[in-house]
Motif scaffolding. Structure first.
Motif, PDB file in Angstrom:
ATOM      1  N   VAL A 195      47.211  66.116  83.102  1.00 32.00           N
ATOM      2  CA  VAL A 195      47.808  65.188  83.230  1.00 32.00           C
ATOM      3  C   VAL A 195      48.119  65.131  81.169  1.00 32.00           C
ATOM      4  O   VAL A 195      48.154  64.795  80.593  1.00 32.00           O
ATOM      5  N   ARG A 196      49.733  65.180  81.519  1.00 31.89           N
ATOM      6  CA  ARG A 196      49.869  64.469  79.958  1.00 31.89           C
ATOM      7  C   ARG A 196      50.013  63.471  79.129  1.00 31.89           C
ATOM      8  O   ARG A 196      50.633  62.538  79.969  1.00 31.89           O
ATOM      9  N   LEU A 197      49.277  62.873  78.622  1.00 30.33           N
ATOM     10  CA  LEU A 197      49.355  61.281  77.908  1.00 30.33           C
ATOM     11  C   LEU A 197      50.408  61.651  76.461  1.00 30.33           C
ATOM     12  O   LEU A 197      51.087  60.173  77.215  1.00 30.33           O
ATOM     13  N   TYR A 198      50.644  62.034  75.823  1.00 28.29           N
ATOM     14  CA  TYR A 198      51.410  62.145  74.886  1.00 28.29           C
ATOM     15  C   TYR A 198      51.944  63.083  73.887  1.00 28.29           C
ATOM     16  O   TYR A 198      50.940  64.670  75.006  1.00 28.29           O
ATOM     17  N   ARG A 199      53.114  63.429  73.648  1.00 24.52           N
ATOM     18  CA  ARG A 199      52.827  63.989  73.563  1.00 24.52           C
ATOM     19  C   ARG A 199      53.483  63.589  71.270  1.00 24.52           C
ATOM     20  O   ARG A 199      54.167  62.792  71.230  1.00 24.52           O
ATOM     21  N   GLU A 200      53.043  65.144  70.324  1.00 23.62           N
ATOM     22  CA  GLU A 200      53.256  64.520  69.175  1.00 23.62           C
ATOM     23  C   GLU A 200      54.258  65.442  68.046  1.00 23.62           C
ATOM     24  O   GLU A 200      53.917  67.331  68.938  1.00 23.62           O
ATOM     25  N   SER A 201      54.822  65.385  67.372  1.00 22.61           N
ATOM     26  CA  SER A 201      55.048  66.134  66.152  1.00 22.61           C
ATOM     27  C   SER A 201      54.396  66.645  65.083  1.00 22.61           C
ATOM     28  O   SER A 201      53.445  65.699  65.522  1.00 22.61           O
ATOM     29  N   TYR A 202      54.820  67.641  64.639  1.00 22.77           N
ATOM     30  CA  TYR A 202      54.828  68.159  63.590  1.00 22.77           C
ATOM     31  C   TYR A 202      54.971  67.684  62.339  1.00 22.77           C
ATOM     32  O   TYR A 202      56.262  67.839  62.942  1.00 22.77           O
ATOM     33  N   ALA A 203      54.210  68.026  61.696  1.00 23.56           N
ATOM     34  CA  ALA A 203      55.304  67.547  59.957  1.00 23.56           C
ATOM     35  C   ALA A 203      54.658  68.392  59.048  1.00 23.56           C
ATOM     36  O   ALA A 203      53.654  69.014  59.111  1.00 23.56           O
ATOM     37  N   LEU A 204      55.044  67.874  57.894  1.00 23.23           N
ATOM     38  CA  LEU A 204      54.988  68.816  56.618  1.00 23.23           C
ATOM     39  C   LEU A 204      53.776  68.331  55.652  1.00 23.23           C
ATOM     40  O   LEU A 204      54.467  67.461  54.881  1.00 23.23           O
ATOM     41  N   ALA A 205      52.590  68.878  55.888  1.00 20.87           N
ATOM     42  CA  ALA A 205      51.504  68.822  54.823  1.00 20.87           C
ATOM     43  C   ALA A 205      51.720  68.735  53.759  1.00 20.87           C
ATOM     44  O   ALA A 205      51.792  69.936  53.346  1.00 20.87           O
TER      45      ALA A 205
END
Length: 309
Positions: free
Chosen positions: A171-181
């Protein structure tokens, strides 16, 4: 085929974990010949060789690894059956007791689990969580669940595909984006060396990555995301990271969005069909679904039906 008895299942698990018939016998307070007899009986009933015996002990064959996984799962059900049946017979609805085994990759364990476990402790003080940190490589946390070492695993999931390991409910709970660190105040962070680590989910970012001609090949491969972040904060490079891995980032590190269509990944839970309805797992799932989500993370639920293990 004659069914395997619980004591035979315990022997299979003990031999697998001890890698020795003698050590398994000591663990089970029995004799080495009794363990050998039980293993031979299991092999006869299942029609497959389960362990390679040699000078270096006992190692499970491919069939043996599959059998041990089932054995752990069946023994776990036998453990939870009594309390659950007694609770149903009494018609009781209240605090859950017993143990709850959770497998999680590092960033989920660091940023997702603590508030969830705190609420579980408040609502169910008799429930004892056992958390194992597992690298999200290969079969990852899903493999821990499939092999009977965990009741529920927090896992990275494909957008619409099957569970990471066949036979599980995902079950998918959330979708998170990637970012530049990148280091704070650096005039051109895109020109810095790229820092990466083994668990960075390239299967979810590969298409996006291939379109970014400004990204160089990784020149630093860190052991985990915390090491990668520390290197970036010290000005030694940049990194492309999922948002939850950036929570609690060290001083000296800045985060920049990757445009209107950044890469992303789904994070959710996996469990077995038979454990999904047990009180402890249901209590954990309720808390996971109520978890407040940080910036850059959006709720996204969907169920992948179990397939044959």
């Amino acid at each position: 085929m004659t069914d395997l008895a619980p004591h035979e299942l315990r022997v299979l698990v003990a031999v697998d974990e001890e890698r020795s018939f003698t050590a398994a016998a000591a663990r089970l307070d029995t004799t080495q010949s009794a363990v050998s007899h039980a293993v031979r009986a299991c092999e006869r009933k299942l029609g497959a060789v389960l362990f390679d015996r040699g000078r270096h002990g006992a190692r499970p064959t491919e069939a043996g690894a599959r059998a041990v996984g089932y054995a752990r799962r069946i023994l776990r059900l036998l453990t939870v059956m009594g309390p659950e049946v007694r609770g149903a017979g009494a018609g009781a609805v209240g605090p859950v007791t017993g143990t709850l085994r959770i497998a999680a990759f590092r960033s989920a364990a660091a940023h997702l689990l603590p508030p969830v476990l705190a609420r579980l402790a408040a609502d169910h003080p008799g429930l004892t969580p056992h958390v194992r940190i597992v690298r999200e490589l290969g079969r990852g946390t899903a493999g821990e669940v499939a092999d009977g070492r965990a009741d529920l695993g927090l896992a990275t999931l494909d957008a619409g595909g099957p569970p990471p390991v066949p036979g599980l409910v995902a079950v998918r709970l959330y979708r998170e984006s990637y970012a530049l660190a990148h280091p704070q105040d650096h005039p051109e962070p895109g020109r810095l060396p790229l820092v990466d680590w083994a668990e960075n989910c390239d299967s979810y970012t590969r298409d996006w990555w291939q379109r970014q001609d400004w990204l160089p090949p990784a020149t630093v491969d860190a052991e985990d995301d915390t090491v990668a972040l520390s290197l970036v904060a010290q000005g030694l490079g940049m990194a492309i990271m999922p948002r939850t891995a950036l929570l609690g980032a060290p001083p000296g590190l800045a985060v920049t969005d990757l445009g209107p269509r950044p890469p992303s990944r789904f994070v959710g839970y996996v469990t077995t069909p038979e454990l999904a309805g047990t009180p402890a797992v249901r209590a954990l799932i309720r808390e996971l679904r109520e978890l407040p989500l940080p910036a850059g993370v959006t709720a996204a639920q969907g169920v992948s039906a179990p397939s044959t293990l």
